[in-house]
Write a protein that holds these residues in place. Structure first.
Motif, PDB file in Angstrom:
ATOM      1  N   GLN A   1     -57.024 -24.690  37.296  1.00 18.38           N
ATOM      2  CA  GLN A   1     -55.720 -24.734  36.645  1.00 18.38           C
ATOM      3  C   GLN A   1     -55.354 -26.203  36.445  1.00 18.38           C
ATOM      4  O   GLN A   1     -55.114 -26.922  37.401  1.00 18.38           O
ATOM      5  CB  GLN A   1     -54.700 -24.047  37.560  1.00 18.38           C
ATOM      6  CG  GLN A   1     -53.356 -23.775  36.982  1.00 18.38           C
ATOM      7  CD  GLN A   1     -52.563 -22.860  37.915  1.00 18.38           C
ATOM      8  OE1 GLN A   1     -52.018 -21.862  37.493  1.00 18.38           O
ATOM      9  NE2 GLN A   1     -52.506 -23.210  39.185  1.00 18.38           N
ATOM     10  N   VAL A   2     -55.407 -26.671  35.192  1.00 12.79           N
ATOM     11  CA  VAL A   2     -55.151 -28.080  34.896  1.00 12.79           C
ATOM     12  C   VAL A   2     -53.778 -28.191  34.249  1.00 12.79           C
ATOM     13  O   VAL A   2     -53.523 -27.589  33.200  1.00 12.79           O
ATOM     14  CB  VAL A   2     -56.225 -28.670  33.963  1.00 12.79           C
ATOM     15  CG1 VAL A   2     -55.965 -30.151  33.728  1.00 12.79           C
ATOM     16  CG2 VAL A   2     -57.624 -28.467  34.560  1.00 12.79           C
ATOM     17  N   LEU A   3     -52.902 -28.981  34.871  1.00 17.20           N
ATOM     18  CA  LEU A   3     -51.518 -29.095  34.405  1.00 17.20           C
ATOM     19  C   LEU A   3     -51.232 -30.509  33.914  1.00 17.20           C
ATOM     20  O   LEU A   3     -51.346 -31.479  34.680  1.00 17.20           O
ATOM     21  CB  LEU A   3     -50.551 -28.746  35.542  1.00 17.20           C
ATOM     22  CG  LEU A   3     -50.706 -27.351  36.164  1.00 17.20           C
ATOM     23  CD1 LEU A   3     -49.687 -27.153  37.279  1.00 17.20           C
ATOM     24  CD2 LEU A   3     -50.579 -26.267  35.103  1.00 17.20           C
ATOM     25  N   ASP A   4     -50.893 -30.636  32.651  1.00 16.03           N
ATOM     26  CA  ASP A   4     -50.473 -31.905  32.048  1.00 16.03           C
ATOM     27  C   ASP A   4     -48.963 -32.004  32.213  1.00 16.03           C
ATOM     28  O   ASP A   4     -48.203 -31.251  31.591  1.00 16.03           O
ATOM     29  CB  ASP A   4     -50.871 -31.933  30.579  1.00 16.03           C
ATOM     30  CG  ASP A   4     -50.611 -33.285  29.917  1.00 16.03           C
ATOM     31  OD1 ASP A   4     -49.544 -33.881  30.185  1.00 16.03           O
ATOM     32  OD2 ASP A   4     -51.465 -33.734  29.143  1.00 16.03           O
ATOM     33  N   THR A   5     -48.502 -32.919  33.053  1.00 14.05           N
ATOM     34  CA  THR A   5     -47.078 -32.976  33.416  1.00 14.05           C
ATOM     35  C   THR A   5     -46.277 -33.928  32.536  1.00 14.05           C
ATOM     36  O   THR A   5     -45.135 -34.235  32.833  1.00 14.05           O
ATOM     37  CB  THR A   5     -46.936 -33.419  34.885  1.00 14.05           C
ATOM     38  OG1 THR A   5     -47.371 -34.776  35.012  1.00 14.05           O
ATOM     39  CG2 THR A   5     -47.763 -32.537  35.806  1.00 14.05           C
ATOM     40  N   ARG A   6     -46.862 -34.369  31.421  1.00 16.53           N
ATOM     41  CA  ARG A   6     -46.172 -35.275  30.513  1.00 16.53           C
ATOM     42  C   ARG A   6     -45.333 -34.484  29.508  1.00 16.53           C
ATOM     43  O   ARG A   6     -45.421 -33.257  29.426  1.00 16.53           O
ATOM     44  CB  ARG A   6     -47.184 -36.150  29.779  1.00 16.53           C
ATOM     45  CG  ARG A   6     -48.076 -36.989  30.715  1.00 16.53           C
ATOM     46  CD  ARG A   6     -49.168 -37.695  29.939  1.00 16.53           C
ATOM     47  NE  ARG A   6     -50.058 -36.739  29.272  1.00 16.53           N
ATOM     48  CZ  ARG A   6     -50.901 -37.049  28.303  1.00 16.53           C
ATOM     49  NH1 ARG A   6     -50.966 -38.299  27.863  1.00 16.53           N
ATOM     50  NH2 ARG A   6     -51.675 -36.125  27.760  1.00 16.53           N
ATOM     51  N   VAL A   7     -44.559 -35.185  28.743  1.00 15.30           N
ATOM     52  CA  VAL A   7     -43.754 -34.535  27.714  1.00 15.30           C
ATOM     53  C   VAL A   7     -44.680 -34.033  26.600  1.00 15.30           C
ATOM     54  O   VAL A   7     -45.823 -34.482  26.462  1.00 15.30           O
ATOM     55  CB  VAL A   7     -42.685 -35.489  27.143  1.00 15.30           C
ATOM     56  CG1 VAL A   7     -41.716 -35.919  28.236  1.00 15.30           C
ATOM     57  CG2 VAL A   7     -43.330 -36.699  26.472  1.00 15.30           C
TER      58      VAL A   7
ATOM     59  N   LEU B   1     -47.129 -28.710  31.091  1.00 15.90           N
ATOM     60  CA  LEU B   1     -45.996 -28.304  31.913  1.00 15.90           C
ATOM     61  C   LEU B   1     -45.272 -29.568  32.383  1.00 15.90           C
ATOM     62  O   LEU B   1     -45.595 -30.118  33.432  1.00 15.90           O
ATOM     63  CB  LEU B   1     -46.464 -27.477  33.115  1.00 15.90           C
ATOM     64  CG  LEU B   1     -45.363 -26.876  34.004  1.00 15.90           C
ATOM     65  CD1 LEU B   1     -44.465 -25.943  33.196  1.00 15.90           C
ATOM     66  CD2 LEU B   1     -45.980 -26.145  35.190  1.00 15.90           C
ATOM     67  N   PRO B   2     -44.322 -30.073  31.597  1.00 15.60           N
ATOM     68  CA  PRO B   2     -43.624 -31.307  31.968  1.00 15.60           C
ATOM     69  C   PRO B   2     -42.997 -31.215  33.356  1.00 15.60           C
ATOM     70  O   PRO B   2     -42.591 -30.132  33.809  1.00 15.60           O
ATOM     71  CB  PRO B   2     -42.559 -31.430  30.875  1.00 15.60           C
ATOM     72  CG  PRO B   2     -43.117 -30.691  29.712  1.00 15.60           C
ATOM     73  CD  PRO B   2     -43.866 -29.533  30.302  1.00 15.60           C
ATOM     74  N   HIS B   3     -42.910 -32.348  33.987  1.00 15.38           N
ATOM     75  CA  HIS B   3     -42.367 -32.442  35.341  1.00 15.38           C
ATOM     76  C   HIS B   3     -41.020 -31.744  35.454  1.00 15.38           C
ATOM     77  O   HIS B   3     -40.756 -31.005  36.418  1.00 15.38           O
ATOM     78  CB  HIS B   3     -42.246 -33.929  35.711  1.00 15.38           C
ATOM     79  CG  HIS B   3     -41.756 -34.186  37.102  1.00 15.38           C
ATOM     80  ND1 HIS B   3     -41.248 -35.403  37.500  1.00 15.38           N
ATOM     81  CD2 HIS B   3     -41.670 -33.380  38.197  1.00 15.38           C
ATOM     82  CE1 HIS B   3     -40.903 -35.343  38.767  1.00 15.38           C
ATOM     83  NE2 HIS B   3     -41.147 -34.130  39.220  1.00 15.38           N
ATOM     84  N   SER B   4     -40.175 -31.953  34.484  1.00 12.98           N
ATOM     85  CA  SER B   4     -38.827 -31.381  34.534  1.00 12.98           C
ATOM     86  C   SER B   4     -38.819 -29.857  34.487  1.00 12.98           C
ATOM     87  O   SER B   4     -37.822 -29.220  34.869  1.00 12.98           O
ATOM     88  CB  SER B   4     -37.981 -31.933  33.386  1.00 12.98           C
ATOM     89  OG  SER B   4     -38.579 -31.624  32.129  1.00 12.98           O
TER      90      SER B   4
END
Length: 552
Positions: free
Chosen positions: A466-472, A487-490
């Motif tokens: 499961q790879v999550l890109d936390t950027r906008v 999946l942005p941090h917010s």
């Protein structure tokens, strides 16, 4: 006591100076077969490039200087032909007159240095082919540049000298090609850090041919493996050095596993009363304790001082090397100390690797980004090695890391350093401290890192990840890791139900900080195995670009 020293560059002259400080009654004689002594060899590329205007600045001391200041007799153009340890005598040839005479010693110090390693390439004897090892080499190249005005230079080898010459020749208006038999430039670096150096060289107009060998040097070109031809009216063989041990072997001095002279911590050889120092000896590595051969001027000066002190009754000990090195390539600084990832894994360490991307000082003060790659032991947290690539502030940080590794520091020690801070010089949390925090979290805090290589390998093996890109969203759309979910941090806390807690999860942002923040959230919410991508997407993108290049 009569002390004979063979060799008058860094180690030999350091030995003589220290021996004289320890006693005025000693007779000290240095024999040197070359015509220049105690010179700054590391400055030679910059003289050829015009940055050092006067070559004499690299040779500030001559035999008269040593006679007047130290009462040491330095005889240049004198080659020691043989040594008889049983009789403590030596045969010396005056290379100007041809006279051969005998001398004797009570203590002998071998400082015979190293010579350029010249591969058996057909055409290496041609007039436009050179090595750069000493001042006479430098002046021969300078004369060729002045009289022939070459336009196409081929440099074989991408160590310090090769890369420094590439920069200086480009500044002289030449087209430069670098040829390296290994699959990367700068052999001492890990491949991901070396790739940054290669990309920078290419941006400056240097043609870089890795995984290539020179098959033949001809009058107007060089034939390279894969039937490639490159124009060349100047060729530099910068393919490393080998220790000058021929005299030592005929004397019966034992050589070490590296092929250089074996010495103990006091610079004593296997023969009583015979010492050795400088580029002709092998050293031992501070981290592993094993023999290594790292010929550097800084080490030569240290070992020369120890040899001169102990030959006159002292008891100094050498404490080993880390292979610390630094060089400039155009406006980039590259430095390393300790073990690389490859070396650490070869030694059996289970390593934790971090890529810390931070400016050397605040951006509002003109800070420039550095990439600090650290290698640490997962078992006990000991810092094993560091490599840094950046435009500013690299020298300061590599020396801090070298000091830490020398004294066996663990990554948890880094965060407690009381380093100097003011905006013109550093960020409030210095990049050194950040490296410590990243590694401390990874090794002790249950916040492990995953390198781009490791992630790509897992994906290639078909593992469920499961790879999550936390950027906008905008950053994600501009480029992202394969199979990544944006999946942005917010949005993370409100989206936990859409994620799987029992599969390997990798988080990432642009450089690593936000990825770590999301990693913390997931671990606190009961996710079993969560990694932060080391160096973030910026580091991953470099890795993928390198992959594409190597596949072509």
């Amino acid at each position: 006591m009569r002390i004979i020293i063979i060799g008058a560059v860094a180690a030999g002259t350091s030995a003589a100076a220290k021996a004289r400080r320890n006693g005025e009654s000693h007779e000290i004689v240095i024999y040197e077969k070359d015509t220049y002594i105690s010179y700054s060899g590391c400055g030679m590329p910059y003289y050829l490039g015009g940055e050092v205007e006067n070559g004499e600045e690299l040779t500030p001391r001559n035999p008269e200087f040593f006679k007047s200041k130290y009462n040491v007799d330095v005889l240049t153009a004198h080659e020691v032909l043989s040594v008889d340890p049983g009789k403590q005598s030596l045969q010396v040839k005056n290379l100007v007159t041809g006279e051969v005479f005998e001398d004797h010693y009570d203590k002998l110090i071998l400082a015979t240095g190293a010579a350029a390693a010249v591969p058996p390439i057909p055409g290496r004897e041609l007039a436009h082919v050179f090595t750069l090892r000493n001042i006479n080499d430098m002046y021969r190249i300078r004369a060729y540049l002045d009289t022939k005005s070459p336009k196409q230079a081929v440099i074989v080898g991408t160590g310090f000298i090769g890369l420094e010459l590439a920069e200086n020749f480009v500044k002289q208006g030449m087209n430069v090609t670098l040829v390296e038999m290994l699959p990367q430039v700068t052999p001492g670096l890990d491949s991901d850090m070396a790739d940054m150096v290669e990309s920078h060289l290419e941006k400056k107009g240097v043609l870089v041919l890795t995984g290539s060998t020179v098959e033949e040097i001809r009058e107007k070109d060089v034939r390279i493996s894969q039937d490639r031809e490159v124009k060349a009216d100047l060729v530099i063989l910068a393919t490393g050095v080998r220790p000058n041990v021929a005299l030592a072997k005929t004397m019966g001095v034992a050589l070490g596993s590296t092929g250089a002279i074996a010495v103990n911590a006091h610079m004593e050889t296997s023969l009583p009363g015979v010492y050795a120092c400088g580029d002709c000896i092998e050293q031992f590595h501070v981290v592993t304790g094993k023999p290594v051969y790292r010929p550097l001027g800084s080490t030569a000066n240290k070992t020369g001082r120890i040899a001169g002190h102990n030959a006159t009754g002292g008891d100094l000990e050498f404490r080993g090397v880390l292979g610390t090195g630094i060089f400039r390539v155009f406006d980039l600084t590259v430095a390393q100390t300790g073990l690389s990832t490859t070396e650490a894994e070869k030694e059996g360490y289970e390593v934790s690797i971090s890529h810390n991307i931070k400016p050397n000082k605040p951006e509002y003060m003109g800070g420039r980004e550095m990439v600090i790659k650290s290698v640490a032991d997962k078992k006990d947290g000991r810092l094993l090695g560091v490599q840094i690539v950046g435009e500013e502030g690299v020298d300061k940080r590599i020396d801090v890391f070298a000091t830490l590794i020398t004294f066996g520091a663990k990554v948890s020690d880094l965060v407690h350093l009381d380093l100097a801070y003011a905006p013109p010089f550093s960020t409030t949390k210095d990049p050194v401290l950040y490296t410590g925090m990243i590694q401390e979290n990874a090794i002790y805090g249950g916040r492990p890192l995953m390198t781009p290589e490791e992630l790509t390998k897992l994906q290639a093996e078909g593992k469920t990840i499961q790879v999550l890109d936390t950027r906008v969203k905008k950053q994600f759309e501009a480029g992202h890791v394969d199979e990544a979910k944006n999946l942005p941090h917010s949005d993370v806390r409100g989206s936990l139900d859409s994620l799987k807690k029992d599969v390997i999860t990798v988080t990432y942002c642009n450089k690593g900080t936000t990825g770590n923040a999301v990693q913390n959230i997931l671990l606190n919410e009961g996710f079993k195995e969560v990694y932060n991508l080391s160096g973030g997407h910026k580091n991953f993108a470099r890795f993928r670009e390198h992959q594409k290049k190597t596949k072509k």
